[in-house]
Structures are given as C-alpha cells and as structure tokens.
Design a protein around this motif. Sequence first.
Motif, PDB file in Angstrom:
ATOM      1  N   ARG A  84       3.918 -18.384   4.503  1.00  0.00           N
ATOM      2  CA  ARG A  84       3.070 -19.686   4.312  1.00  0.00           C
ATOM      3  C   ARG A  84       3.705 -20.781   4.860  1.00  0.00           C
ATOM      4  N   LEU A  85       5.065 -20.804   5.510  1.00  0.00           N
ATOM      5  CA  LEU A  85       5.799 -21.922   6.039  1.00  0.00           C
ATOM      6  C   LEU A  85       5.822 -21.651   7.384  1.00  0.00           C
ATOM      7  N   TYR A  86       5.788 -20.512   7.967  1.00  0.00           N
ATOM      8  CA  TYR A  86       5.975 -20.210   9.376  1.00  0.00           C
ATOM      9  C   TYR A  86       4.890 -19.263   9.978  1.00  0.00           C
ATOM     10  N   PRO A  87       4.576 -19.480  11.282  1.00  0.00           N
ATOM     11  CA  PRO A  87       3.507 -18.838  11.763  1.00  0.00           C
ATOM     12  C   PRO A  87       3.790 -17.290  12.004  1.00  0.00           C
ATOM     13  N   VAL A  88       4.310 -16.498  11.173  1.00  0.00           N
ATOM     14  CA  VAL A  88       4.737 -15.111  11.546  1.00  0.00           C
ATOM     15  C   VAL A  88       4.313 -14.102  10.170  1.00  0.00           C
ATOM     16  N   ALA A  89       4.155 -12.835  10.416  1.00  0.00           N
ATOM     17  CA  ALA A  89       3.639 -11.870   9.374  1.00  0.00           C
ATOM     18  C   ALA A  89       4.423 -10.529   9.969  1.00  0.00           C
ATOM     19  N   SER A  90       4.490  -9.781   9.079  1.00  0.00           N
ATOM     20  CA  SER A  90       5.266  -8.416   9.304  1.00  0.00           C
ATOM     21  C   SER A  90       4.696  -7.282   8.566  1.00  0.00           C
ATOM     22  N   THR A  91       5.095  -5.937   9.122  1.00  0.00           N
ATOM     23  CA  THR A  91       4.632  -4.852   8.392  1.00  0.00           C
ATOM     24  C   THR A  91       5.752  -3.719   8.431  1.00  0.00           C
ATOM     25  N   VAL A  92       6.120  -3.310   7.217  1.00  0.00           N
ATOM     26  CA  VAL A  92       6.988  -2.235   7.433  1.00  0.00           C
ATOM     27  C   VAL A  92       6.427  -0.953   6.649  1.00  0.00           C
ATOM     28  N   THR A  93       6.439  -0.101   7.238  1.00  0.00           N
ATOM     29  CA  THR A  93       6.079   1.218   6.796  1.00  0.00           C
ATOM     30  C   THR A  93       7.379   2.395   6.689  1.00  0.00           C
ATOM     31  N   SER A  94       7.479   2.599   5.593  1.00  0.00           N
ATOM     32  CA  SER A  94       8.709   3.532   5.290  1.00  0.00           C
ATOM     33  C   SER A  94       8.357   4.994   4.635  1.00  0.00           C
ATOM     34  N   PHE A  95       8.931   5.922   5.320  1.00  0.00           N
ATOM     35  CA  PHE A  95       8.924   7.457   5.020  1.00  0.00           C
ATOM     36  C   PHE A  95       9.906   8.104   5.428  1.00  0.00           C
ATOM     37  N   ILE A  96       9.975   9.521   4.934  1.00  0.00           N
ATOM     38  CA  ILE A  96      10.867  10.474   5.469  1.00  0.00           C
ATOM     39  C   ILE A  96       9.977  11.734   6.059  1.00  0.00           C
ATOM     40  N   PRO A  97      10.371  11.946   7.485  1.00  0.00           N
ATOM     41  CA  PRO A  97       9.803  13.123   7.968  1.00  0.00           C
ATOM     42  C   PRO A  97       9.744  14.370   7.159  1.00  0.00           C
ATOM     43  N   LYS A  98       9.168  15.381   7.273  1.00  0.00           N
ATOM     44  CA  LYS A  98       9.205  16.552   6.432  1.00  0.00           C
ATOM     45  C   LYS A  98      10.358  17.309   6.577  1.00  0.00           C
ATOM     46  N   ASN A  99      10.936  17.316   8.091  1.00  0.00           N
ATOM     47  CA  ASN A  99      11.887  18.188   8.592  1.00  0.00           C
ATOM     48  C   ASN A  99      13.273  17.669   8.731  1.00  0.00           C
ATOM     49  N   ASP A 100      13.482  16.155   8.710  1.00  0.00           N
ATOM     50  CA  ASP A 100      14.664  15.734   9.119  1.00  0.00           C
ATOM     51  C   ASP A 100      15.470  14.935   8.071  1.00  0.00           C
ATOM     52  N   ASN A 101      16.443  14.940   7.926  1.00  0.00           N
ATOM     53  CA  ASN A 101      17.371  13.987   6.888  1.00  0.00           C
ATOM     54  C   ASN A 101      17.293  12.688   7.376  1.00  0.00           C
ATOM     55  N   THR A 103       0.974  -1.023   0.071  1.00  0.00           N
ATOM     56  CA  THR A 103       0.175  -0.089   0.095  1.00  0.00           C
ATOM     57  C   THR A 103       0.955   1.296  -0.006  1.00  0.00           C
ATOM     58  N   ALA A 104       0.530   2.105  -0.857  1.00  0.00           N
ATOM     59  CA  ALA A 104       1.434   3.435  -0.772  1.00  0.00           C
ATOM     60  C   ALA A 104       0.845   4.615  -1.283  1.00  0.00           C
ATOM     61  N   GLY A 105       1.298   5.751  -0.481  1.00  0.00           N
ATOM     62  CA  GLY A 105       0.618   7.014  -0.800  1.00  0.00           C
ATOM     63  C   GLY A 105       1.741   7.946  -1.091  1.00  0.00           C
ATOM     64  N   PHE A 106       1.426   9.324  -0.955  1.00  0.00           N
ATOM     65  CA  PHE A 106       2.492  10.246  -1.314  1.00  0.00           C
ATOM     66  C   PHE A 106       3.562  10.478  -0.247  1.00  0.00           C
ATOM     67  N   MET A 107       4.758   9.888  -0.616  1.00  0.00           N
ATOM     68  CA  MET A 107       6.081   9.750   0.137  1.00  0.00           C
ATOM     69  C   MET A 107       5.803   8.898   1.165  1.00  0.00           C
ATOM     70  N   TRP A 108       5.133   7.818   0.946  1.00  0.00           N
ATOM     71  CA  TRP A 108       5.345   6.717   2.188  1.00  0.00           C
ATOM     72  C   TRP A 108       4.840   5.269   1.316  1.00  0.00           C
ATOM     73  N   GLN A 109       5.199   4.270   1.907  1.00  0.00           N
ATOM     74  CA  GLN A 109       4.745   3.104   1.662  1.00  0.00           C
ATOM     75  C   GLN A 109       4.546   2.108   2.784  1.00  0.00           C
ATOM     76  N   THR A 110       3.593   1.147   2.661  1.00  0.00           N
ATOM     77  CA  THR A 110       3.641   0.098   3.636  1.00  0.00           C
ATOM     78  C   THR A 110       3.564  -1.479   3.067  1.00  0.00           C
ATOM     79  N   LEU A 111       4.515  -2.010   3.408  1.00  0.00           N
ATOM     80  CA  LEU A 111       4.738  -3.615   3.003  1.00  0.00           C
ATOM     81  C   LEU A 111       3.986  -4.639   3.834  1.00  0.00           C
ATOM     82  N   LYS A 112       3.126  -5.441   3.718  1.00  0.00           N
ATOM     83  CA  LYS A 112       2.908  -6.553   4.550  1.00  0.00           C
ATOM     84  C   LYS A 112       3.154  -7.708   4.048  1.00  0.00           C
ATOM     85  N   ARG A 113       3.564  -8.650   4.832  1.00  0.00           N
ATOM     86  CA  ARG A 113       4.163 -10.115   4.331  1.00  0.00           C
ATOM     87  C   ARG A 113       3.661 -11.109   5.522  1.00  0.00           C
ATOM     88  N   SER A 114       3.207 -12.091   5.010  1.00  0.00           N
ATOM     89  CA  SER A 114       2.861 -13.373   5.949  1.00  0.00           C
ATOM     90  C   SER A 114       3.452 -14.514   5.231  1.00  0.00           C
TER      91      SER A 114
END
Length: 237
Positions: A88-105, A75-86
């Motif tokens: 099929r072999l192991y009982p684990v899922a993850s979510t990674v949201t990546s973005f850059i704050p407006k005022n910081d490098n 899922t993605a929007g303006f200057m961000w994205q979220t990756l969801k992964r589950s």
Amino acid sequence: AGLKSAVTPNLGGDAKIDQETFLLEPVSSENLHNNRSTRNFWLTTEGMNAYSVSGSSAEQENARFTEQEDESELTAGFMWQTLKRSSRLYPVASTVTSFIPKNDNVEILYITVTNQSEDTREFTAFAAIPIYGRSADNIRDHRNVTSMLHRIDTNENGVFVCPSMSFDEKGHRPNEQIYYVMGCTESGSAPVSFYPTVEDFIGEGGSFTHPRAVYEQYPGYPAPCQAAGKEGMGAFR
C-alpha cells in the motif's frame, strides 16, 4: 525423494530430510511468531525502502493491523502454495509459489515481481535464506561449536554448506551432506554477488528483518568465495 518442508504464509517453517539432516532451522509452532530467520526475498529501488515478498521487513511488520498493511492473499493446494502480496506504500506487487518437485530433494521458490508504477523502474533483488545445515539436536546441543564446522563455498549460482563433521552426544561422524541455496533470473542469469554468512548479510547490529546488506546496499562478494566456522547464509543479489 525425501525432502519435507513446512511453509507458513510468511515463508517461515523448516525443511529437512530426517532428524539428522535439516536444511533450515528446526521449528515448532511457538517458533513461527518468534523466529525471524525465515525464507525471504527483498527488493529495493530508488524512492522505496526495502520491500520483503514475505512481509518480513521491519517496516512491513510495523504496519501490520493498520491501514498501511500490505494486501495479501494465500492460495494453496496439495503440496504447493502461492502467496500474493501488494504494497500500500509502494507501487510494487509480488507472487511467491513454493513447492517440492516429486523426484528431487529441492524446494522451489518461484518469485515474480510486478512494477505497478507508470514509470520504468530498476529493482535490486536479494534472496535471503539462512542455511542451518545440521541435526535437529544441535539446536540445543553444541550449536555454536557445530557452526565452527561449517565449510561454506559459492559458485556462480549459489551458496553451499558442507560441515566437516556431524556430531552430538551420540558421537562424532564424518559428514557427507551438502546443503545449498541456488538462484537465477527468468533468463537463467546468475547472481551478481553473495553474502555467504549470516554476519555478511545482516551486518553488525542488523537483523533478519532489517539486514544491513539490503538497507545499505552492501556489494557482497563475487563467486567463487569461501567462508568457514560461521552460520551459513544462502544470500545473494
């Protein structure tokens, strides 16, 4: 504030301020299916091989386009994205949201992990982001020599690379840029140990999709620790 990142669905791409100042290795579209030196985050637990939240483990790559391939959603929007992964072999899922704050490098990777097992499980987590830390010109121009200029340090929260000098065919200049990868848990706890060079993390004969630090549970180094003259690695557990 100046930082520009390119992030693919499997967390490839680069991050830079300008042509002279790349945090991550410069890439083009052809690198995206060739390079393995991407942002990554690993999980291990009893009864489970290493799991990558970006799908970039040797095992997960081998399962692509088969019935064992991870379920994933971007899922993605303006200057961000979220990756969801589950898995099929192991009982684990993850979510990674990546973005850059407006005022910081800084580029933020906000990672959540879900235990889908009925049993309580204890995971060991490894952040793993190679730090390129120099000019785009150094990909083809003096890359090995410029890695010798790297001065690598850790504090309780992360890995810092400050090359002693910046140079290419245009000349030699003192360097004042510091490139870093830092991390913490949701409660603010600092990493336990560090792998400040690529060599420390992947190990002899290892690779970014099969790092020995993860698969063989290398203990790493407690902070503060230093290294010099090698490719930097923003890796910790």
